[in-house]
Design a protein around this motif. Structure first.
Motif, PDB file in Angstrom:
ATOM      1  N   LYS A 105      11.007   1.086  -3.081  1.00  0.00           N
ATOM      2  CA  LYS A 105       9.843   1.941  -3.294  1.00  0.00           C
ATOM      3  C   LYS A 105       9.378   2.076  -4.532  1.00  0.00           C
ATOM      4  O   LYS A 105       8.444   2.091  -5.519  1.00  0.00           O
ATOM      5  CB  LYS A 105       9.780   2.983  -2.619  1.00  0.00           C
ATOM      6  N   GLU A 106      10.566   2.595  -5.301  1.00  0.00           N
ATOM      7  CA  GLU A 106      10.427   3.147  -6.840  1.00  0.00           C
ATOM      8  C   GLU A 106      10.146   1.949  -7.575  1.00  0.00           C
ATOM      9  O   GLU A 106       9.437   2.053  -8.677  1.00  0.00           O
ATOM     10  CB  GLU A 106      11.688   3.834  -7.273  1.00  0.00           C
ATOM     11  N   ARG A 107      10.726   0.746  -7.459  1.00  0.00           N
ATOM     12  CA  ARG A 107      10.407  -0.406  -8.064  1.00  0.00           C
ATOM     13  C   ARG A 107       8.885  -0.883  -8.003  1.00  0.00           C
ATOM     14  O   ARG A 107       8.138  -1.345  -8.875  1.00  0.00           O
ATOM     15  CB  ARG A 107      11.389  -1.473  -7.541  1.00  0.00           C
ATOM     16  N   ALA A 108       8.558  -0.687  -6.620  1.00  0.00           N
ATOM     17  CA  ALA A 108       6.914  -1.029  -6.419  1.00  0.00           C
ATOM     18  C   ALA A 108       5.998   0.020  -7.412  1.00  0.00           C
ATOM     19  O   ALA A 108       5.053  -0.514  -7.693  1.00  0.00           O
ATOM     20  CB  ALA A 108       6.699  -0.963  -5.154  1.00  0.00           C
ATOM     21  N   LYS A 109       6.298   1.062  -7.244  1.00  0.00           N
ATOM     22  CA  LYS A 109       5.533   2.164  -7.968  1.00  0.00           C
ATOM     23  C   LYS A 109       5.638   1.449  -9.643  1.00  0.00           C
ATOM     24  O   LYS A 109       4.627   1.741 -10.033  1.00  0.00           O
ATOM     25  CB  LYS A 109       6.181   3.470  -7.892  1.00  0.00           C
TER      26      LYS A 109
END
Length: 338
Positions: free
Chosen positions: A1-5
């Motif tokens: 999720k952090e990478r997608a953000k």
């Protein structure tokens, strides 16, 4: 999720930078194009727009200083136009009611035929036919004409007239070389209105109700058995109203008698009496189609009257054929058909 953000934020930043770069490039191109145009026109840059505004203001100031009367002329034109609108609002001096546009136009036309300077083959017109339809106010227009064109007061007094005087006085009614009309001697101030019996009271009431007291007209209804009392002072009135029957009876009664009385009447045939003894300032025939028959006694009586101005009021100057118009033209004394 952090990478997608993180990926999403990077893509958003990249889009904003690309949009800002494209906007800067387009603005630079526009500035360059404007500068090129300004250079072509005279080497003026975009930043010099304030100087252009100052120059325009100076030019307008100099124009106003060189022509200070320009604004004054415009104001005068506006005031004249407003005065013209006020004059054309239908008011007539002495008349209580305002005229409608078509009534104002008709009154001006009638007045121009009497006192205007428009000559027709060297002859000034002295009347005409007002052929408005029924209900459009021919009576009001005639009353307005009486008020706006009265006989001047500095004219000579009355003298006795004979049938031989009519031709010579009519020829002397105009002055040569001037636009002013000189009235012949013996002309009265009175207007004669000839109408059917059913309309004489209407004429009297219209004049009484629609004319102001300051311009009041003296009216005489010349009809009936009592009319002999008014014969000697007809021209003291402003308006005399009579009927076609009265006119015909007085015209047919001339020169009729027996024996010695008939001889006396024949000797005095040139002397006129009653309605025919007055040199009228104006004659108005209401419902003038009454004299459409050229052989009728009413037609002969109307044509025998003496007047300076002659008017025919009728909504139907012709009923059946063109010959009916000949009687009106003869009454109006329109040359060479009279």
């Amino acid at each position: 999720k952090e990478r997608a953000k993180q990926k999403r934020s990077k893509t958003r930043k990249g889009k904003k930078k690309s949009q800002e770069g494209s906007q800067k490039e387009s603005s630079q191109k526009q500035n360059l194009e404007v500068d090129d145009l300004a250079a072509q026109l005279g080497g003026v840059k975009v930043s010099d727009s304030s100087n252009i505004d100052k120059a325009d203001q100076e030019n307008t100031k100099s124009a106003n200083s060189t022509d200070p009367t320009g604004t004054e002329k415009e104001e005068e034109d506006v005031s004249e136009a407003e005065e013209g609108d006020e004059e054309d609002d239908g008011t007539v001096e002495g008349l209580k009611v305002k005229l409608l546009p078509h009534q104002r136009e008709g009154t001006d036309w009638m007045r121009d035929k009497e006192i205007g300077q428009n000559r027709v083959k060297g002859v000034l017109p002295k009347g005409g036919i007002l052929a408005d339809d029924m209900g459009l106010g021919k009576t009001v227009q005639a009353i307005a004409l009486i008020l706006t064109n009265r006989k001047p007061k500095d004219q000579p007094a009355r003298k006795k007239r004979t049938s031989k005087d009519s031709d010579t006085e009519s020829e002397a009614s105009e002055t040569k070389g001037t636009g002013k009309r000189k009235f012949p001697p013996g002309l009265s101030k009175c207007t004669l209105v000839v109408a059917p019996l059913a309309l004489i009271k209407q004429w009297e009431s219209e004049i009484e109700d629609k004319v102001e007291r300051s311009q009041k007209l003296r009216v005489c209804v010349y009809h009936g058995a009592s009319r002999s009392k008014d014969t000697g002072r007809l021209e003291d009135y402003d308006v005399v109203i009579t009927t076609y029957g009265t006119l015909t009876s007085e015209h047919g009664g001339k020169g009729k008698g027996k024996g010695k009385d008939k001889d006396k009447d024949n000797k005095k045939s040139d002397e006129k009496s009653g309605l025919f003894s007055v040199y009228w300032y104006r004659i108005i025939l209401d419902e003038a189609h009454t004299i459409k028959n050229r052989n009728a006694k009413a037609t002969q009586a109307a044509c025998a009257l003496d007047a300076e101005y002659r008017w025919c009021l009728t909504g139907t100057p012709m009923h059946n054929n063109l010959d009916e118009l000949q009687s009106l033209i003869k009454f109006l004394s329109i040359k060479p058909f009279d």
